[in-house]
Design a protein around this motif. Sequence first.
Motif, PDB file in Angstrom:
ATOM      1  N   TRP A 126      -6.575 -11.163   3.892  1.00  0.00           N
ATOM      2  CA  TRP A 126      -5.565 -11.412   2.879  1.00  0.00           C
ATOM      3  C   TRP A 126      -4.264 -11.826   3.565  1.00  0.00           C
ATOM      4  CZ3 TRP A 126      -6.397 -10.642  -2.457  1.00  0.00           C
ATOM      5  CH2 TRP A 126      -7.617 -10.036  -2.793  1.00  0.00           C
ATOM      6  N   ASP A 127      -3.549 -12.722   2.921  1.00  0.00           N
ATOM      7  CA  ASP A 127      -2.238 -13.134   3.428  1.00  0.00           C
ATOM      8  C   ASP A 127      -1.243 -13.094   2.271  1.00  0.00           C
ATOM      9  OD1 ASP A 127      -0.377 -14.188   5.370  1.00  0.00           O
ATOM     10  OD2 ASP A 127      -0.494 -16.074   4.267  1.00  0.00           O
ATOM     11  N   VAL A 128      -0.040 -12.632   2.568  1.00  0.00           N
ATOM     12  CA  VAL A 128       1.022 -12.572   1.563  1.00  0.00           C
ATOM     13  C   VAL A 128       2.253 -13.282   2.108  1.00  0.00           C
ATOM     14  CG1 VAL A 128       2.482 -11.101   0.138  1.00  0.00           C
ATOM     15  CG2 VAL A 128       0.159 -10.361   0.705  1.00  0.00           C
ATOM     16  N   GLN A 129       2.774 -14.200   1.359  1.00  0.00           N
ATOM     17  CA  GLN A 129       4.013 -14.892   1.713  1.00  0.00           C
ATOM     18  C   GLN A 129       5.040 -14.632   0.616  1.00  0.00           C
ATOM     19  OE1 GLN A 129       3.182 -19.074   2.511  1.00  0.00           O
ATOM     20  NE2 GLN A 129       1.094 -18.539   3.073  1.00  0.00           N
ATOM     21  N   HIS A 130       6.302 -14.561   1.029  1.00  0.00           N
ATOM     22  CA  HIS A 130       7.382 -14.296   0.082  1.00  0.00           C
ATOM     23  C   HIS A 130       8.244 -15.543  -0.083  1.00  0.00           C
ATOM     24  CE1 HIS A 130       6.672  -9.913  -0.157  1.00  0.00           C
ATOM     25  NE2 HIS A 130       6.241 -10.067   1.084  1.00  0.00           N
ATOM     26  N   GLY A 131       8.662 -15.793  -1.341  1.00  0.00           N
ATOM     27  CA  GLY A 131       9.486 -16.953  -1.634  1.00  0.00           C
ATOM     28  C   GLY A 131      10.904 -16.803  -1.122  1.00  0.00           C
ATOM     29  N   PRO A 132      11.714 -17.853  -1.276  1.00  0.00           N
ATOM     30  CA  PRO A 132      11.421 -19.047  -2.063  1.00  0.00           C
ATOM     31  C   PRO A 132      10.452 -19.997  -1.358  1.00  0.00           C
ATOM     32  CG  PRO A 132      13.563 -19.255  -1.024  1.00  0.00           C
ATOM     33  CD  PRO A 132      13.089 -17.864  -0.735  1.00  0.00           C
ATOM     34  N   PHE A 133       9.709 -20.759  -2.158  1.00  0.00           N
ATOM     35  CA  PHE A 133       8.693 -21.653  -1.623  1.00  0.00           C
ATOM     36  C   PHE A 133       9.115 -23.118  -1.768  1.00  0.00           C
ATOM     37  CE2 PHE A 133       6.397 -17.833  -2.994  1.00  0.00           C
ATOM     38  CZ  PHE A 133       5.749 -17.504  -1.811  1.00  0.00           C
ATOM     39  N   GLU A 134       8.683 -23.909  -0.817  1.00  0.00           N
ATOM     40  CA  GLU A 134       8.899 -25.358  -0.896  1.00  0.00           C
ATOM     41  C   GLU A 134       7.622 -26.087  -1.290  1.00  0.00           C
ATOM     42  OE1 GLU A 134      10.567 -26.782   2.714  1.00  0.00           O
ATOM     43  OE2 GLU A 134      12.446 -25.668   2.483  1.00  0.00           O
ATOM     44  N   ASN A 135       6.477 -25.467  -1.005  1.00  0.00           N
ATOM     45  CA  ASN A 135       5.204 -26.068  -1.410  1.00  0.00           C
ATOM     46  C   ASN A 135       4.188 -24.955  -1.641  1.00  0.00           C
ATOM     47  OD1 ASN A 135       4.126 -25.471   1.335  1.00  0.00           O
ATOM     48  ND2 ASN A 135       5.541 -27.103   1.926  1.00  0.00           N
ATOM     49  N   PHE A 136       3.048 -25.331  -2.186  1.00  0.00           N
ATOM     50  CA  PHE A 136       2.048 -24.358  -2.592  1.00  0.00           C
ATOM     51  C   PHE A 136       0.678 -24.784  -2.073  1.00  0.00           C
ATOM     52  CE2 PHE A 136       5.552 -24.328  -5.533  1.00  0.00           C
ATOM     53  CZ  PHE A 136       5.841 -22.966  -5.630  1.00  0.00           C
ATOM     54  N   PRO A 137      -0.278 -23.847  -2.017  1.00  0.00           N
ATOM     55  CA  PRO A 137      -1.604 -24.178  -1.473  1.00  0.00           C
ATOM     56  C   PRO A 137      -2.262 -25.328  -2.241  1.00  0.00           C
ATOM     57  CG  PRO A 137      -1.363 -21.794  -1.720  1.00  0.00           C
ATOM     58  CD  PRO A 137      -0.191 -22.410  -2.403  1.00  0.00           C
ATOM     59  N   THR A 138      -3.015 -26.095  -1.508  1.00  0.00           N
ATOM     60  CA  THR A 138      -3.768 -27.188  -2.138  1.00  0.00           C
ATOM     61  C   THR A 138      -5.190 -26.758  -2.486  1.00  0.00           C
ATOM     62  OG1 THR A 138      -4.405 -28.013   0.056  1.00  0.00           O
ATOM     63  CG2 THR A 138      -2.429 -28.961  -0.967  1.00  0.00           C
ATOM     64  N   SER A 139      -5.609 -25.601  -1.970  1.00  0.00           N
ATOM     65  CA  SER A 139      -6.950 -25.100  -2.269  1.00  0.00           C
ATOM     66  C   SER A 139      -7.096 -24.827  -3.760  1.00  0.00           C
ATOM     67  CB  SER A 139      -7.219 -23.812  -1.479  1.00  0.00           C
ATOM     68  OG  SER A 139      -8.409 -23.193  -1.917  1.00  0.00           O
ATOM     69  N   GLU A 140      -8.275 -25.042  -4.286  1.00  0.00           N
ATOM     70  CA  GLU A 140      -8.523 -24.823  -5.705  1.00  0.00           C
ATOM     71  C   GLU A 140      -9.090 -23.441  -5.990  1.00  0.00           C
ATOM     72  OE1 GLU A 140     -10.954 -27.983  -7.116  1.00  0.00           O
ATOM     73  OE2 GLU A 140      -9.407 -29.517  -6.842  1.00  0.00           O
ATOM     74  N   THR A 141      -9.150 -22.572  -4.981  1.00  0.00           N
ATOM     75  CA  THR A 141      -9.683 -21.223  -5.178  1.00  0.00           C
ATOM     76  C   THR A 141      -8.884 -20.202  -4.376  1.00  0.00           C
ATOM     77  OG1 THR A 141     -11.257 -21.449  -3.330  1.00  0.00           O
ATOM     78  CG2 THR A 141     -12.048 -22.056  -5.541  1.00  0.00           C
ATOM     79  N   ASP A 142      -8.941 -18.944  -4.856  1.00  0.00           N
ATOM     80  CA  ASP A 142      -8.557 -17.741  -4.091  1.00  0.00           C
ATOM     81  C   ASP A 142      -7.076 -17.624  -3.746  1.00  0.00           C
ATOM     82  OD1 ASP A 142     -11.216 -16.957  -4.169  1.00  0.00           O
ATOM     83  OD2 ASP A 142     -11.701 -17.903  -2.265  1.00  0.00           O
ATOM     84  N   TRP A 143      -6.192 -18.024  -4.642  1.00  0.00           N
ATOM     85  CA  TRP A 143      -4.790 -17.715  -4.415  1.00  0.00           C
ATOM     86  C   TRP A 143      -4.079 -17.468  -5.747  1.00  0.00           C
ATOM     87  CZ3 TRP A 143      -1.044 -20.981  -6.436  1.00  0.00           C
ATOM     88  CH2 TRP A 143      -1.407 -22.309  -6.687  1.00  0.00           C
TER      89      TRP A 143
END
Length: 373
Positions: A61-78
């Motif tokens: 598992w991975d946790v990132q804290h905002g603010p965000f500039e971009n988001f995962p491109t994966s279509e699953t599991d986030w």
Amino acid sequence: MKLALPGGIQGFLTEYWQKKPCLIKGGIQAFEDPLDANDLAGLAMEAEIESRLVVKNGDKWDVQHGPFENFPTSETDWTLLVQAVDHWFEQSQDLMSLFDFMPRWRIDDLMISFSVPGGGVGAHLDQYDVFIIQGEGRRRWRVGDKQPLKTLTPHPSLLQVEPFTEALIDEEMQPGDILYIPPGFPHEGYAIEPSLNYSVGFRAPSGRDLLSSFADLAIDKELYNHRYSDPDLRPREHNGEITLAELTRLKSNLTQIFNDDATLQRFFGQYLSEAKHELDLAPAEPAYQQEEVQQLLHEKAPLHRLAGAKALYLAGISDTLFVDGEAYDLPQQAVQALADSSAADVSVLAAHPDALAVLTDLINKGYFYFVEE
């Protein structure tokens, strides 16, 4: 929007509140999302707004804290989670108003999550009540009974519990369904398809939290400096002994503090009104003068409280208004006019000129504002 609870509001509170979880199919008929995934992503890009991105990769598992500039491109599991959306997104107020039957001080905030298929935060439990409302998409939820479960920390920012096998609730939720979970019941949810979830959490301060905050107040205000004294001291044969009488005197130093009702009551009002998350405060520019506020009140201009800001008063001591940790002395009717609704009764306020200075200050700070018709 209307909220349909089993047995009505009182029936639900009697049977379920803080007793057992409950799935309410169609709890909000014809539910419409107040925002979409793009709106939520936009909020997560703001530095003032608390947000997290939880990503699962196999057993990791991975946790990132905002603010965000971009988001995962994966279509699953986030999953993207954003706290206190009700403070920043006006369109969410209709959803929050469904819970106006609850004491305002008990309502914490509205957290909204967007999950792609498989997205979730794992099995966990909360120490507060929560209503989870399903928005667009579908999500499967499992809720277990209270039981001893080992705590897991797959990431320093993620607290989970070990998997539970038997479930009291194991259902797929669709738009408008509501899941109520009392404190201490383990639960887990994951998206079946891209989905939005709305979590209305309730504030439940612990004794430790209260003691810590009250100690801060005592230090800041230099209160309770009385020291132990023993003017009737006698020679001691066993000088390593602490006597029962001495313990009683030491205890009295504490009981004097907790018998100080006036200070305690003011502390509770300030503590419970303080926002736990950032507010979207916009001080009035230019600042209002009292005469302007008085004129607008006489013209019956709608006066609204800032979303997320708590205006509270104590039962039986309703001549003090508490707003975001500050106390303001006002006439009783003016206090109730400002605290009991998000849209204050301006006719009552106009009849109390003594409240003008305080109200003008609160408007200039951004806690209340006039709405142009």
